[in-house]
Motif scaffolding. Structure first.
Motif, PDB file in Angstrom:
ATOM      1  N   CYS A 257     -34.815  57.327  36.169  1.00 13.00           N
ATOM      2  CA  CYS A 257     -36.010  56.293  35.224  1.00 13.00           C
ATOM      3  C   CYS A 257     -36.681  56.824  34.571  1.00 13.00           C
ATOM      4  O   CYS A 257     -37.390  58.409  34.020  1.00 13.00           O
ATOM      5  N   PRO A 258     -37.537  56.514  33.524  1.00 13.01           N
ATOM      6  CA  PRO A 258     -38.426  57.316  32.157  1.00 13.01           C
ATOM      7  C   PRO A 258     -39.638  58.346  32.888  1.00 13.01           C
ATOM      8  O   PRO A 258     -40.078  57.795  34.282  1.00 13.01           O
ATOM      9  N   ALA A 259     -39.560  59.371  32.225  1.00 11.75           N
ATOM     10  CA  ALA A 259     -40.374  59.570  32.414  1.00 11.75           C
ATOM     11  C   ALA A 259     -41.377  59.350  32.302  1.00 11.75           C
ATOM     12  O   ALA A 259     -42.274  58.830  31.585  1.00 11.75           O
ATOM     13  N   GLY A 260     -42.352  59.368  33.533  1.00  9.52           N
ATOM     14  CA  GLY A 260     -43.621  58.703  33.298  1.00  9.52           C
ATOM     15  C   GLY A 260     -44.058  57.651  34.253  1.00  9.52           C
ATOM     16  O   GLY A 260     -45.273  57.243  34.193  1.00  9.52           O
ATOM     17  N   ALA A 261     -43.271  56.927  34.352  1.00  8.83           N
ATOM     18  CA  ALA A 261     -43.027  55.382  34.597  1.00  8.83           C
ATOM     19  C   ALA A 261     -44.140  56.125  36.107  1.00  8.83           C
ATOM     20  O   ALA A 261     -43.766  56.954  36.929  1.00  8.83           O
ATOM     21  N   PHE A 270     -39.358  47.321  40.326  1.00  7.65           N
ATOM     22  CA  PHE A 270     -38.119  48.329  40.167  1.00  7.65           C
ATOM     23  C   PHE A 270     -37.239  48.248  39.418  1.00  7.65           C
ATOM     24  O   PHE A 270     -36.317  48.985  38.568  1.00  7.65           O
ATOM     25  N   LEU A 271     -36.647  46.809  39.000  1.00  3.01           N
ATOM     26  CA  LEU A 271     -35.116  46.426  38.890  1.00  3.01           C
ATOM     27  C   LEU A 271     -35.518  46.417  37.275  1.00  3.01           C
ATOM     28  O   LEU A 271     -34.633  46.796  36.131  1.00  3.01           O
ATOM     29  N   GLU A 272     -36.664  45.904  37.444  1.00  2.00           N
ATOM     30  CA  GLU A 272     -37.231  46.383  35.786  1.00  2.00           C
ATOM     31  C   GLU A 272     -36.926  47.374  34.641  1.00  2.00           C
ATOM     32  O   GLU A 272     -36.773  47.604  33.949  1.00  2.00           O
ATOM     33  N   MET A 273     -37.626  48.201  35.398  1.00  2.00           N
ATOM     34  CA  MET A 273     -37.260  49.306  34.888  1.00  2.00           C
ATOM     35  C   MET A 273     -35.957  49.861  35.097  1.00  2.00           C
ATOM     36  O   MET A 273     -35.907  50.832  33.914  1.00  2.00           O
ATOM     37  N   LEU A 274     -35.423  49.682  35.978  1.00  2.12           N
ATOM     38  CA  LEU A 274     -33.540  50.350  35.478  1.00  2.12           C
ATOM     39  C   LEU A 274     -32.931  49.334  34.623  1.00  2.12           C
ATOM     40  O   LEU A 274     -31.712  49.525  34.105  1.00  2.12           O
ATOM     41  N   ALA A 275     -33.844  47.905  34.828  1.00  2.76           N
ATOM     42  CA  ALA A 275     -33.157  47.099  33.374  1.00  2.76           C
ATOM     43  C   ALA A 275     -32.638  47.792  31.955  1.00  2.76           C
ATOM     44  O   ALA A 275     -31.167  47.571  31.497  1.00  2.76           O
ATOM     45  N   PRO A 276     -33.204  49.273  31.308  1.00  2.24           N
ATOM     46  CA  PRO A 276     -32.436  49.654  29.634  1.00  2.24           C
ATOM     47  C   PRO A 276     -31.242  49.773  30.532  1.00  2.24           C
ATOM     48  O   PRO A 276     -30.044  50.494  29.368  1.00  2.24           O
ATOM     49  N   LEU A 277     -31.013  50.403  31.278  1.00  2.00           N
ATOM     50  CA  LEU A 277     -29.449  51.216  31.818  1.00  2.00           C
ATOM     51  C   LEU A 277     -28.482  50.593  31.587  1.00  2.00           C
ATOM     52  O   LEU A 277     -27.755  50.508  31.761  1.00  2.00           O
TER      53      LEU A 277
END
Length: 279
Positions: A257-261, A270-277
């Motif tokens: 997860c991005p730092a500070g998210a 949560f899925l949107e947060m992981l989308a960059p992976l």
């Protein structure tokens, strides 16, 4: 920020010496959504009844805008005009023959004219999305409709603070989701919300702040991200972090997860947060 409503050192026992509140302290900040989170039987409903003056503590006190609660008849009318309570079971609150008549009870009790009360009723019914039910007999309503009518009756009084006891109890998932959306809308309109719940997922979806409750006392009160991500703290109230928060904490420990998210409040977040992976 200063508290718009607070409780200090509240003690209360029911007849027979059954303790319900023990040296309870709580602060409610204007414009925030506070979850009183704890297991069933912890005293959450008893606390709400103190916050609008329906019950008077054995010791301690309730302050509204910094002033001690006024338990005279006139004082209680003014208090409940500013702090409205929606009970867990809407059938305990709805008594008039039609929806419009029921919602008008509070405004009329505030001394408004018939025309003023009618305008309040129309506005509240529209805000809750039930204007088409105005003439519906109350005994013909579904559980979700009754819950909205009970809330509309409180909203029609134009309170500063709305207290809700287990607001999604007895509702199916669709009705609960619709109610959560409506409560978010009320909060965006400037109303302060305080709701009791044993449902940690509801606290995650709705609350800005959480007061963790057990055995008639507040174990901790802080921002939702602080309380709901602290497994040890939640365990003290017999609770576990929400599933989404558990997943987020695990992903964060693994650097996914991005730092500070910020803490996600739902699976889509949560899925949107992981989308960059996935790119």
């Amino acid at each position: 920020m200063s508290a718009i409503l607070s409780a200090t050192g509240l003690d209360y026992s029911y007849p027979g010496g059954v303790p319900a509140l023990r040296r309870l302290d709580l602060k409610i900040t204007a414009g925030r959504k506070l979850a009183i989170l704890g297991p069933n039987g912890a005293g959450k409903s008893t606390l709400l009844l103190h916050l609008n003056g329906s019950l008077r503590p054995d010791r301690g006190g309730v302050l509204l805008a910094g002033q001690p609660g006024d338990y005279t008849r006139r004082g209680l009318i003014a208090w409940r005009s500013r702090v409205a309570l929606v009970l867990q079971d809407a059938d305990d609150q709805i008594f008039a023959a039609t929806v419009a008549e029921d919602v008008s009870f509070g405004p009329l009790n505030q001394g408004l004219t018939g025309a003023e009360a009618a305008a309040r009723v129309q506005g509240a019914l529209q805000a809750l999305g039930i204007a088409d039910l105005a003439d519906r007999p109350t005994h013909m309503l579904s559980g979700g409709q009754k819950k909205r009518v009970a809330i509309a009756g409180a909203v029609a009084m134009q309170p500063e603070i709305l207290l809700l006891d287990e607001p999604t109890a007895g509702l199916d998932r669709t009705a609960a989701d619709q109610l959560i959306t409506l409560l978010h809308d009320l909060a965006r309109g400037g109303m302060t919300l305080v709701f009791s719940t044993h449902d940690i997922e509801l606290a995650l979806l709705l609350a800005d702040d959480v007061a963790l409750f057990r055995n008639g006392a507040v174990l901790a009160q802080a921002g939702a991200e602080t309380v709901l991500a602290d497994a040890n703290l939640l365990a003290g109230a017999g609770l576990r972090p929400p599933v989404v928060v558990d997943l987020w904490l695990g992903a964060r420990q693994r650097g996914l997860c991005p730092a500070g998210a910020p803490m996600p409040r739902s699976v889509p977040e949560f899925l949107e947060m992981l989308a960059p992976l996935a790119q």
